[in-house]
Structure formats: structure tokens, C-alpha cells
Design a protein around this motif. Structure first.
Motif, PDB file in Angstrom:
ATOM      1  N   LEU A 198       6.710  -9.062  10.063  1.00 46.25           N
ATOM      2  CA  LEU A 198       7.964  -9.143  10.993  1.00 46.25           C
ATOM      3  C   LEU A 198       9.377  -9.597  10.760  1.00 46.25           C
ATOM      4  N   ALA A 199       9.316 -10.668  10.106  1.00 46.02           N
ATOM      5  CA  ALA A 199      10.459 -11.000   9.487  1.00 46.02           C
ATOM      6  C   ALA A 199      11.226 -10.183   8.497  1.00 46.02           C
ATOM      7  N   ALA A 200      10.180  -9.784   7.430  1.00 45.76           N
ATOM      8  CA  ALA A 200      10.731  -8.776   6.485  1.00 45.76           C
ATOM      9  C   ALA A 200      11.055  -7.449   7.136  1.00 45.76           C
ATOM     10  N   PHE A 201      10.323  -7.105   8.148  1.00 47.87           N
ATOM     11  CA  PHE A 201      10.829  -5.700   8.713  1.00 47.87           C
ATOM     12  C   PHE A 201      12.263  -5.586   9.454  1.00 47.87           C
ATOM     13  N   ARG A 202      12.215  -6.951  10.082  1.00 45.16           N
ATOM     14  CA  ARG A 202      13.624  -7.074  10.697  1.00 45.16           C
ATOM     15  C   ARG A 202      14.764  -7.251   9.709  1.00 45.16           C
ATOM     16  N   ARG A 203      14.563  -8.095   8.529  1.00 42.01           N
ATOM     17  CA  ARG A 203      15.401  -8.167   7.586  1.00 42.01           C
ATOM     18  C   ARG A 203      16.083  -6.783   7.116  1.00 42.01           C
ATOM     19  N   MET A 204      15.031  -5.675   6.971  1.00 48.43           N
ATOM     20  CA  MET A 204      15.276  -4.470   6.365  1.00 48.43           C
ATOM     21  C   MET A 204      15.742  -3.483   7.483  1.00 48.43           C
ATOM     22  N   THR A 205      15.619  -3.761   8.547  1.00 55.82           N
ATOM     23  CA  THR A 205      16.053  -2.713   9.642  1.00 55.82           C
ATOM     24  C   THR A 205      16.949  -3.189  10.702  1.00 55.82           C
ATOM     25  N   ASP A 206      17.337  -4.647  11.080  1.00 58.63           N
ATOM     26  CA  ASP A 206      17.854  -4.820  12.084  1.00 58.63           C
ATOM     27  C   ASP A 206      19.534  -4.216  11.912  1.00 58.63           C
ATOM     28  N   GLY A 207      19.963  -3.877  13.034  1.00 59.39           N
ATOM     29  CA  GLY A 207      21.047  -3.220  13.138  1.00 59.39           C
ATOM     30  C   GLY A 207      21.415  -1.783  12.701  1.00 59.39           C
ATOM     31  N   ARG A 233       0.807  -1.319   0.137  1.00 55.62           N
ATOM     32  CA  ARG A 233       0.142   0.013   0.156  1.00 55.62           C
ATOM     33  C   ARG A 233       0.787   1.143  -0.083  1.00 55.62           C
ATOM     34  N   LEU A 234       1.693   1.367   1.273  1.00 54.42           N
ATOM     35  CA  LEU A 234       2.521   2.549   1.228  1.00 54.42           C
ATOM     36  C   LEU A 234       3.952   1.987   1.627  1.00 54.42           C
ATOM     37  N   GLY A 235       5.085   2.901   1.257  1.00 56.50           N
ATOM     38  CA  GLY A 235       6.138   2.519   1.742  1.00 56.50           C
ATOM     39  C   GLY A 235       7.043   2.099   0.657  1.00 56.50           C
ATOM     40  N   MET A 236       8.539   2.136   0.953  1.00 56.05           N
ATOM     41  CA  MET A 236       9.653   1.671   0.153  1.00 56.05           C
ATOM     42  C   MET A 236       9.710   0.146   0.022  1.00 56.05           C
ATOM     43  N   GLU A 237       9.652  -0.503  -1.027  1.00 61.85           N
ATOM     44  CA  GLU A 237       9.849  -2.088  -1.235  1.00 61.85           C
ATOM     45  C   GLU A 237      11.227  -2.467  -0.804  1.00 61.85           C
ATOM     46  N   PRO A 238      11.568  -3.512  -0.678  1.00 59.83           N
ATOM     47  CA  PRO A 238      13.187  -3.714  -0.093  1.00 59.83           C
ATOM     48  C   PRO A 238      14.106  -3.365  -1.126  1.00 59.83           C
ATOM     49  N   ALA A 239      13.800  -3.778  -2.526  1.00 58.94           N
ATOM     50  CA  ALA A 239      14.795  -3.339  -3.444  1.00 58.94           C
ATOM     51  C   ALA A 239      15.196  -1.783  -3.440  1.00 58.94           C
ATOM     52  N   GLU A 240      14.012  -0.840  -3.303  1.00 56.94           N
ATOM     53  CA  GLU A 240      14.154   0.345  -3.098  1.00 56.94           C
ATOM     54  C   GLU A 240      14.928   0.880  -2.009  1.00 56.94           C
ATOM     55  N   TRP A 241      14.598   0.497  -0.877  1.00 59.25           N
ATOM     56  CA  TRP A 241      15.275   0.607   0.441  1.00 59.25           C
ATOM     57  C   TRP A 241      16.894   0.282   0.588  1.00 59.25           C
TER      58      TRP A 241
END
Length: 344
Positions: free
Chosen positions: A167-176, A125-133
Motif C-alpha cells: 500500500l505504501a509503495a503504491f502511494r509513493r508511485m501514484t499519489d498526486g 510478478r507483473l508490472g513496472m518496477e519503481p525505477a521503470e515507472w
């Protein structure tokens, strides 16, 4: 419409407690505080210590900033839209940037201005997709974002597999990353601490709606009786004559209808209350009026309630085939709103 601001504050406090001691609890007051008055709701929650509020679009922030004054953060879910620059700057609002286009617009138009980022973890819906991020994250982090967030699509269904996937996707994109994170609205708070991160942002639960089933009721909606009439068997009521009296029947016509957010789909299904006594809707809900069968009442009161202790907003929504969010945010401007709780 009787609005209990102390109940809103109590619901926020309960969700804050569920969010845990190391998690900040914000408040979502978009859509004019879910139809209850964003300024009044914001001031009452600020008395409870809320320091961050979320609105849908920049224009909604005007009333909130006017109510709160400088200091509390106002975050804008839609990000930095074309034409928003002056408003974001003047009102010191924090756009949650949703795309590379918005990121470029913001960094060029308002360098050094506080911003957040929204990531898409599967809601699409909204937000940057993993490749964009991945392509812009280094640039974003150099600009010192205030918050990174995403939004759960199925949080009101605790067993839905997409919750764990997001939750797993959010962690992959933001952990660390050394940035505050937020994933959960009301439903996410109820999923447990794994979903809470640094900040939660309850919305509908503040206003007494599901999925926060332990919420304190916030509103009572009472409709004045305009007229009563007695029907003989065979007489009909309302448009298309869908209600036909099968016995001597007393009908009360109340002021309210689909122009006031009381949806036509409640016709023949919904009910109003005289105290704790249910009175079924008779025939079609029309634009300004609803007819109610009050034959079984010893005395017809001056008002009948459609949202009350005996019937919450989600019960009304169920009769209409919708959700409490739609009922709350559809309640129109013609209601006389009376507030209790908080400062004037």
C-alpha cells in the motif's frame, strides 16, 4: 453443475457495498468466469450495473465482448502482448501495460487507444518496477492512461506486513497523479477503505470462494451414481487397492474424476454428500470415476454431491491440499451446466 447467477450478482453487490460509495466495483471474469462461463456471468453482472470487466489474456475477451456488446470496458491483465494488436483494436479492449516494452508496442501500434498501466509494488510478478515507472511516467501521463493498478500478494492474510508495505509503495508511485487507481481484488476489499482507491476488482469472492467467507454459494456439483456393489471384509477398491473393507461395505461408483477437476489428492480424504450425510471417498480418485462408501445410507440416491451447502468449494480444496481457486478453474467441460438467474 448447477450455477446460480443471482448468487454471483448478490456477491458482487455485497462486495460493491463494502467498497464504498465513491469506489467503482469491477468484476474479474478471467479463466472463463472462474470455470462457470464468462459470457453468462458477464451478462448477469452487467444487469447489476457492472461496466468494467477484467480478463487474463486478450483471447478471453472474445466471449465477453460477444456477450456484452459494445460499451462495457474489458481490461486485459497481461497487457499488450506480441500479436494482440488487432484483437485489442477490434474488440475495444484496454490492455494493462506491464513493461516499457509493452508501452512502446502499444503507443506505436495503437496511438490514441485506451490503455492502463500495472505497477509492481512488491509481488514481483507483473508490472513496472519503481525505477521503470519513474523513467516513463511523464510519457505515460501525457498519453492519458485510463487506470493505474497494482496487485496485493498477501491480501488473504489480513495481518501480513506485506499488505501495508505494498500500500505504501503504491502511494509513493501514484499519489498526486490525476488518474484512477486500483489496488484491491477480493482480499483487498476486505482489508478496508485504505486499500480501495477509485476501483476495486473482485474475482473469487464473486464465485463463492474465500477469503470472502460471507459469500452466497454459487454452485452445486452433483455426480451421478453409475453402479453400487457390496463388498465382503478384505475386498479392496480402486487402483493400488488402497481401500480395504474391514466389514461388509456398500460402495457407490460415481461419474467424475481428476479429468473433471476433482483432484487425485482427495483420495482417502475427501467426501461426498447425500443431503447432509457425509460419505467418504473410498480409495483412489481416478480419471473418470470416484468410489464412495455409502454403507451407512438407508438408500443410495441417484446423485451424490461434492459441492453443496454442506461442503463448499474451499472445503473440497482443503481435502485436496489446495485452494478454492484451483478447484473452480479446473472443473472440466464434461459437466452439464445448468444456469438459474439472469436473462437467457
Amino acid at each position: 453443475m448447477h450455477i446460480d447467477l443471482d448468487a454471483v450478482a448478490a456477491n458482487w453487490a455485497a462486495l460493491d457495498q463494502l467498497s464504498g460509495p465513491n469506489t467503482q466495483t469491477a468484476a474479474v471474469i478471467k479463466a472463463d468466469g472462474y470455470g462457470l462461463g464468462a459470457g453468462r456471468v458477464a451478462r448477469r453482472l452487467a444487469e447489476n450495473g457492472v461496466r468494467r470487466f477484467f480478463v487474463a489474456v486478450a483471447e478471453e475477451g472474445i466471449a465477453v465482448r460477444e456477450a456484452l456488446g459494445p460499451g462495457p470496458a474489458i481490461c486485459v491483465f497481461s497487457g499488450h502482448m506480441d500479436g494482440d494488436t488487432e484483437l485489442l483494436d477490434q474488440l475495444a479492449m484496454t490492455p494493462m501495460l506491464n513493461s516499457i516494452e509493452q508501452l512502446t508496442r502499444h503507443l506505436e501500434a495503437l496511438p490514441g487507444h485506451r490503455f492502463g498501466v500495472q505497477l509492481d509494488t512488491g509481488m514481483n510478478r507483473l508490472g513496472m518496477e519503481p525505477a521503470e515507472w519513474a523513467a516513463v511516467s511523464d510519457l505515460v501521463l501525457q498519453a492519458n492512461p485510463d487506470l493505474i493498478m497494482s496487485h496485493l500478494a498477501c491480501a488473504d492474510e489480513p495481518d501480513h506486513p506485506q499488505n501495508a508495505e505494498q500500500l505504501a509503495a503504491f502511494r509513493r508511485m501514484t499519489d498526486g497523479l490525476n488518474v484512477r487507481r486500483s489496488l484491491s481484488a477480493t482480499g483487498g476489499i476486505l482489508l478496508g477503505k485504505d486499500y480501495h482507491f477509485d476501483l476495486t476488482r473482485p474475482g473469487v469472492g464473486l464465485y463463492g470462494g474465500e477469503p470472502f467467507v460471507n459469500a452466497t454459494p454459487v454452485i452445486r456439483l452433483s455426480l451421478p451414481v453409475v453402479q453400487t456393489r457390496d463388498l465382503e471384509p478384505g475386498e479392496t477398491v480402486g487402483y493400488s487397492a488402497t481401500f480395504v473393507a474391514d466389514k461388509p461395505t456398500r460402495i457407490a461408483t460415481v461419474s467424475g474424476g481428476y479429468a473433471d477437476g476433482l483432484l487425485r489428492s482427495q483420495s482417502g480424504k475427501g467426501q461426498l454428500f447425500a443431503g447432509d450425510i457425509a460419505c467418504p471417498i473410498a480409495g483412489r480418485v481416478s480419471m473418470d470415476l470416484i468410489s464412495v462408501d455409502v454403507t451407512h445410507l438407508n438408500e443410495v440416491p441417484d446423485y451424490l454431491d461434492i459441492v453443496c451447502p454442506a461442503q463448499g468449494v474451499d472445503d473440497v480444496a482443503g481435502h485436496a491440499g489446495t485452494i478454492g481457486y484451483e478447484i473452480l478453474t479446473s472443473l472440466g467441460a464434461r459437466y452439464d451446466r445448468t444456469y438459474v438467474g439472469g436473462k437467457a
